[in-house]
Design an enzyme around this catalytic site. Structure first.
Site, mmCIF file in Angstrom:
data_model
loop_
_atom_site.group_PDB
_atom_site.id
_atom_site.type_symbol
_atom_site.label_atom_id
_atom_site.label_comp_id
_atom_site.label_asym_id
_atom_site.label_seq_id
_atom_site.Cartn_x
_atom_site.Cartn_y
_atom_site.Cartn_z
ATOM 1 N N TYR A 95 0.816 -1.178 0.081
ATOM 2 C CA TYR A 95 -0.076 -0.126 0.174
ATOM 3 C C TYR A 95 0.871 1.167 0.037
ATOM 4 C CZ TYR A 95 -4.525 -2.201 0.572
ATOM 5 O OH TYR A 95 -5.859 -2.667 0.353
ATOM 6 N N GLU A 135 -8.603 -6.308 5.594
ATOM 7 C CA GLU A 135 -7.889 -7.285 4.967
ATOM 8 C C GLU A 135 -7.291 -8.019 6.178
ATOM 9 O OE1 GLU A 135 -5.419 -5.691 2.000
ATOM 10 O OE2 GLU A 135 -7.385 -4.655 1.031
#
Length: 394
Positions: A95, A135
């Site tokens: 990310y 997640e």
């Protein structure tokens, strides 16, 4: 929480982003793969070449900017993407890489000044944290179940069967001999292929095509023209070969009580998730309607299997559409209707109280189905669909 200043800056610059179109995400991906080529082992490069992934990311960025003051409106999209990310085993560090290249892309294309870059960086950081947290919850939930795991697990191909001219089923069993985690009917499995035939690792998601089994998973894959992985699986993967799998995931699944009417609609290989649902409804009390569309009997996968399931239960009914029946195909025996699916033929089933409709197939087919469902008055919250590949709104 985002600062008011950040919200105002993102809102003010969102039209510029939207006006640029997928050129923005094309620049982003080109930049990221140049500086971080290792990510080519994660991303589906076929979707990069055909532009689907670039369009999907662009739409996601625009949706985020449009809902910057109403983030709960994005929760459905977040859930869908988070499940897909866990199948790719996306990490927190990745990310950060994506964020770095996204902000650099905005800078290189627009040169908007540091204040704007800082605002978009803050906005991205908030969204990234939402994904990271969700997640992690999915990873932990998968690992904590009986037969569950986190990361990759080695499986052996123990069954391979041609279901139609273009669809083949693959049955996998873990090499450690232990159980596999349960999944919800409609979810998919992540398969990781490393072969000297491919430049990069290839990751694909395929719907699980059977009801839950204790020790095995089954997927059913259509041979796509020019499809790297589908052709590899059909031609190269043999009984006894080993593959690595990520745990089942996906936000498209059936979760109904036994008294809820169900309608399952599919076209082509889109029957794989709905077949998993149908197999899971053998103890269902309410009516179950199976609708399937395909070219003809040569393309009609699981024909006999579905017939056996449906004829064994009084509450189940199946209707089949052939678009181009062969001379040997018999109406009333092999299929019921020609042409495109006409849901008015099952209007009574769709008018049942609280009926839940699940459909999957090519995007054009699903748009056709969604339009008819709306015309027939089925509330949008009662129909559910799955796109193979990057998500599209139907």
């Amino acid at each position: 929480m985002l600062s008011n200043q950040t919200i105002e800056i993102v809102k003010a610059t969102a039209p510029l982003i939207a006006e640029t179109g997928p050129k923005l995400t094309a620049h982003f991906y080109d930049r990221m793969f140049t500086h971080n080529p290792e990510l080519k082992d994660i991303f589906n490069m076929s979707n990069q070449r055909n532009g689907d992934q670039r369009e999907a990311l662009f739409n996601a960025i625009c949706a985020y900017a449009a809902n910057i003051e109403n983030l709960p409106a994005l929760l459905g999209a977040v859930e869908k993407i988070a499940h897909k990310h866990t199948s790719f085993l996306i990490t927190k560090d990745q990310y950060q890489i994506v964020g770095k290249h996204l902000i650099a892309t905005i800078d290189e294309l627009f040169n908007p000044g540091q204040e704007v870059l800082d605002a978009w960086a803050e906005a991205y950081g908030v969204l990234a944290n939402v994904f990271i947290q969700r997640e992690e919850q999915i990873y932990q939930a998968n690992a904590s179940q009986e037969g569950g795991w986190r990361g990759l697990r080695e499986f052996e191909l123990v069954g391979k069967q041609l279901e139609s001219e273009h669809i083949c089923s693959f049955v996998f069993k873990p090499t450690d001999g232990s159980k596999v985690t349960k999944y919800k009917p409609g979810q998919y499995l992540g398969i990781y292929i490393n072969s000297d035939k491919f430049e990069n690792q290839e990751i694909r998601q395929y719907s699980l095509s059977s009801s839950v089994q204790e020790n095995t998973y089954r997927i059913s894959v259509k041979r796509e023209q020019g499809g790297k992985v589908s052709n590899y699986l059909h031609d190269e993967l043999n009984i006894g070969d080993k593959v690595k799998l990520a745990a089942p995931a996906g936000d498209f699944f059936m979760d109904v009580d036994t008294n809820t009417p169900v309608v399952l609609i599919s076209a082509g290989v889109g029957l794989t998730p709905t077949l998993s649902m149908l197999e899971s409804l053998t103890e269902h009390h309410a009516p179950v309607t199976w609708v399937h569309a395909t070219e003809n009997s040569k393309h009609h996968a699981f024909k006999e299997h579905v017939n056996q399931l449906v004829t064994a239960k009084e509450n189940m009914n199946a209707l089949i559409w052939y678009n181009q029946p062969t001379a040997e195909d018999k109406i009333g025996e092999d299929f019921h209707f020609t042409g495109f699916v006409n849901l008015h033929e099952i209007e009574a089933a769709l008018k049942q109280d609280n009926v839940q409709v699940y459909f999957c197939g090519p995007v054009g087919f699903m748009q056709h189905v969604a339009k008819q469902l709306q015309e027939l008055g089925v509330p949008q919250e009662q129909f559910h669909y799955e796109c193979f590949g990057p998500h599209k709104v139907v």
